[in-house]
Design an enzyme around this catalytic site. Sequence first.
Site, PDB file in Angstrom:
ATOM      1  N   ALA A 113       1.331   0.034  -5.886  1.00  0.00           N
ATOM      2  CA  ALA A 113      -0.108  -0.177  -5.970  1.00  0.00           C
ATOM      3  C   ALA A 113      -0.699   1.049  -6.671  1.00  0.00           C
ATOM      4  CB  ALA A 113      -0.680  -0.313  -4.573  1.00  0.00           C
ATOM      5  N   GLY A 158       4.306  -1.355  -3.754  1.00  0.00           N
ATOM      6  CA  GLY A 158       3.777  -2.676  -4.067  1.00  0.00           C
ATOM      7  C   GLY A 158       4.573  -3.373  -5.168  1.00  0.00           C
ATOM      8  N   GLU A 180       7.451  -4.893  -3.466  1.00  0.00           N
ATOM      9  CA  GLU A 180       6.913  -6.011  -2.671  1.00  0.00           C
ATOM     10  C   GLU A 180       6.574  -7.207  -3.564  1.00  0.00           C
ATOM     11  OE1 GLU A 180       4.080  -3.241  -0.917  1.00  0.00           O
ATOM     12  OE2 GLU A 180       4.719  -3.911   1.061  1.00  0.00           O
ATOM     13  N   GLU A 220       6.137   4.578   0.373  1.00  0.00           N
ATOM     14  CA  GLU A 220       4.794   4.815   0.914  1.00  0.00           C
ATOM     15  C   GLU A 220       4.786   5.928   1.948  1.00  0.00           C
ATOM     16  OE1 GLU A 220       6.222   1.843   0.549  1.00  0.00           O
ATOM     17  OE2 GLU A 220       4.802   0.379  -0.266  1.00  0.00           O
TER      18      GLU A 220
END
Length: 260
Positions: free
Chosen positions: A67, A111, A114, A134
């Site tokens: 992200a 992300g 993911e 993360e």
Amino acid sequence: MADQYQTLIVEREDGYALVRLNRPDALNALNSQLNSELAAFLDAVEHDDAVRCVVLTGSEKAFAAGADIKEMSSKSYAEMFTENFFAGISDRIARFRKPIIAAVSGYALGGGCELAMLCDFILCSESAKFGQPEINLGVAPGIGGSQRLTRYVGKSKAMDMILTGRMMDAQEAERAGLVSRIFPNDKLVEEAKLVAARIASQSTLAVMMNKEMVDAAYETTLTQGVRFERRLFHSLFAFDDQKEGMGAFVEKRKPDFKGR
Ligand code: DAK
């Protein structure tokens, strides 16, 4: 009709589409714009018969490095909660009914990992690196990583990856069952296109039902899953494509599926 996006490059091929994440200056970090454009693309092709499979890829250096940290670093809890950050794209991919294949080169982190795991399966090149780093930022996976990585690779490796934040290379990812196949770096996209073309040539109805069956394995007990599979199997006999597929076998010719 041309697809106009700023963070995606879409190539429509015969029966499928190749979507490249395109934020080269940020290693394809997932920001709000990219998320909405990807969701808009999936909306646009969900009922488009010309697109029967999607390949999602990035650049040679990065599928997606996570992200967008710069976009979210200063957000408050209230903003994250009210914006329901990332729920939109995650839910949109999860309810996409056609096959979506991740073709990963380089980094698939946070992300990005993911996003790859939200796809139906993952092909990668020798340069691929997967991770949920993360923890290094003082946070945790938030787009399903703790759940999907654990289902893909088991508890021990998922804990190892998530608690240390280390990366896994392509070979380890294949051994662990995270990716289905590894290709040479310069062949990944070409090979992913062949896989998509092959899926696109099958009966669309059978493809969608096969996808639903495999997905059910994550959501149900074995008994319920097997019953669900049997019901869908029976229902496939309502379609012309079943008659065509079996008829073609008997007549020793290639089937010509119409998606009916
Ligand atoms: N976000 C923003 N920019 C990024 C980025 C990222 N995730 N990753 C890389 N970049 C940018 C860099 O800042 C740099 O920009 P400039 O400095 O040139 O302006 C450019 O991309 C090139 O990166 P590097 O210079 O760092 O390139 P290197 O080859 O040296 O290193 C790297 C590559 C991938 C090892 C490194 O960039 C890196 O460690 N990147 C961060 C990886 C990471 O921590 N990813 C996880 C992000 S956190 C949520 C759900 C989920 C999430 C959030 C919320 N909710 C439900 C609310 C997910 C969180 C994450 O994914």
